[in-house]
Motif scaffolding. Structure first.
Motif, PDB file in Angstrom:
ATOM      1  N   PHE A  15       0.747  -1.303   0.070  1.00  0.00           N
ATOM      2  CA  PHE A  15       0.128  -0.084   0.085  1.00  0.00           C
ATOM      3  C   PHE A  15       0.638   1.195   0.016  1.00  0.00           C
ATOM      4  O   PHE A  15       0.494   2.463   0.083  1.00  0.00           O
ATOM      5  CB  PHE A  15      -0.873  -0.101   1.121  1.00  0.00           C
ATOM      6  CG  PHE A  15      -2.123  -1.102   1.064  1.00  0.00           C
ATOM      7  CD1 PHE A  15      -3.242  -0.703   0.422  1.00  0.00           C
ATOM      8  CD2 PHE A  15      -1.891  -2.363   1.374  1.00  0.00           C
ATOM      9  CE1 PHE A  15      -4.331  -1.771  -0.003  1.00  0.00           C
ATOM     10  CE2 PHE A  15      -2.880  -3.325   1.273  1.00  0.00           C
ATOM     11  CZ  PHE A  15      -4.057  -2.987   0.529  1.00  0.00           C
ATOM     12  N   GLU A  16       2.259   1.096  -0.163  1.00  0.00           N
ATOM     13  CA  GLU A  16       3.118   2.008  -0.233  1.00  0.00           C
ATOM     14  C   GLU A  16       2.962   2.968  -1.602  1.00  0.00           C
ATOM     15  O   GLU A  16       2.634   2.203  -2.707  1.00  0.00           O
ATOM     16  CB  GLU A  16       4.659   1.554  -0.148  1.00  0.00           C
ATOM     17  CG  GLU A  16       4.953   0.886   1.164  1.00  0.00           C
ATOM     18  CD  GLU A  16       4.924   2.037   2.194  1.00  0.00           C
ATOM     19  OE1 GLU A  16       5.298   3.135   2.062  1.00  0.00           O
ATOM     20  OE2 GLU A  16       4.531   1.635   3.113  1.00  0.00           O
ATOM     21  N   PRO A  17       2.923   4.078  -1.537  1.00  0.00           N
ATOM     22  CA  PRO A  17       2.866   4.958  -3.017  1.00  0.00           C
ATOM     23  C   PRO A  17       3.759   4.430  -4.094  1.00  0.00           C
ATOM     24  O   PRO A  17       4.913   3.820  -3.562  1.00  0.00           O
ATOM     25  CB  PRO A  17       3.299   6.428  -2.570  1.00  0.00           C
ATOM     26  CG  PRO A  17       3.141   6.499  -1.105  1.00  0.00           C
ATOM     27  CD  PRO A  17       3.342   5.053  -0.553  1.00  0.00           C
ATOM     28  N   THR A  18       3.544   4.655  -5.225  1.00  0.00           N
ATOM     29  CA  THR A  18       4.449   4.418  -6.273  1.00  0.00           C
ATOM     30  C   THR A  18       5.741   5.143  -6.196  1.00  0.00           C
ATOM     31  O   THR A  18       5.790   6.272  -6.038  1.00  0.00           O
ATOM     32  CB  THR A  18       3.847   4.885  -7.707  1.00  0.00           C
ATOM     33  OG1 THR A  18       2.635   4.394  -7.603  1.00  0.00           O
ATOM     34  CG2 THR A  18       4.749   4.233  -8.910  1.00  0.00           C
ATOM     35  N   PRO A  19       7.031   4.382  -6.416  1.00  0.00           N
ATOM     36  CA  PRO A  19       8.211   4.939  -5.690  1.00  0.00           C
ATOM     37  C   PRO A  19       8.430   6.398  -6.958  1.00  0.00           C
ATOM     38  O   PRO A  19       8.830   7.391  -6.312  1.00  0.00           O
ATOM     39  CB  PRO A  19       9.255   3.965  -6.186  1.00  0.00           C
ATOM     40  CG  PRO A  19       8.422   2.577  -6.043  1.00  0.00           C
ATOM     41  CD  PRO A  19       7.007   3.286  -6.285  1.00  0.00           C
ATOM     42  N   SER A  20       8.305   6.323  -7.990  1.00  0.00           N
ATOM     43  CA  SER A  20       8.621   7.479  -8.981  1.00  0.00           C
ATOM     44  C   SER A  20       7.450   8.532  -8.247  1.00  0.00           C
ATOM     45  O   SER A  20       7.987   9.718  -8.462  1.00  0.00           O
ATOM     46  CB  SER A  20       8.321   7.132 -10.568  1.00  0.00           C
ATOM     47  OG  SER A  20       6.746   6.902 -10.611  1.00  0.00           O
TER      48      SER A  20
END
Length: 139
Positions: free
Chosen positions: A127-132
């Motif tokens: 559920f972590e945001p997209t890295p980019s």
């Protein structure tokens, strides 16, 4: 003996339908800033072949996927990718576009869409945001 198509795969038009579905899907993925980086090959062709073979086998067509790649193990195969709700929703949006393009009968469309939604939800692994997206918002 009946000449009626007996599998979902045959009922929706077989190989040609799945080629059209997957081609339309990857046309959309190619332009997606979040999903495109998840495909390491420069050309999306190998990924398209794998998805087409998987879908064909799942829906009662040729078993080439299993013969070449073994059990699908979808969650395991996708664990190395950042599949969060944003990626899932993008994947579903592109698959919806592709499914609309192939114009299946309402029953077949609903059946396939139900499966695709369940599969996409099952593959979320973070559920972590997209890295980019995180990196660009920090600038």
């Amino acid at each position: 003996m009946s000449d009626e198509p007996s599998t979902f795969y045959e009922q929706v038009g077989g190989h040609d339908t799945f080629v059209r579905l997957v081609d339309a899907f990857y046309r959309e993925v190619a332009a997606d800033e979040v999903l495109r980086p998840m495909y390491p090959e420069e050309d999306l062709g190998p990924a398209a072949v794998r998805l087409r073979m998987f879908l064909e086998q799942y829906w009662g067509g040729p078993t080439a996927y299993g013969e070449q790649r073994g059990h699908p193990r979808l969650r395991l195969r996708h664990m190395g990718f950042h599949v969060n709700p944003d990626a899932r929703d993008r994947w579903l949006r592109h698959m919806r576009t592709a499914l609309d393009e192939v114009q299946l009968s309402p029953l077949h469309e609903e059946t396939m869409w139900d499966y695709l939604q369940r599969a996409a939800h099952a593959l979320v692994n973070t559920f972590e945001p997209t890295p980019s997206a995180t990196a660009s918002s920090d600038r």
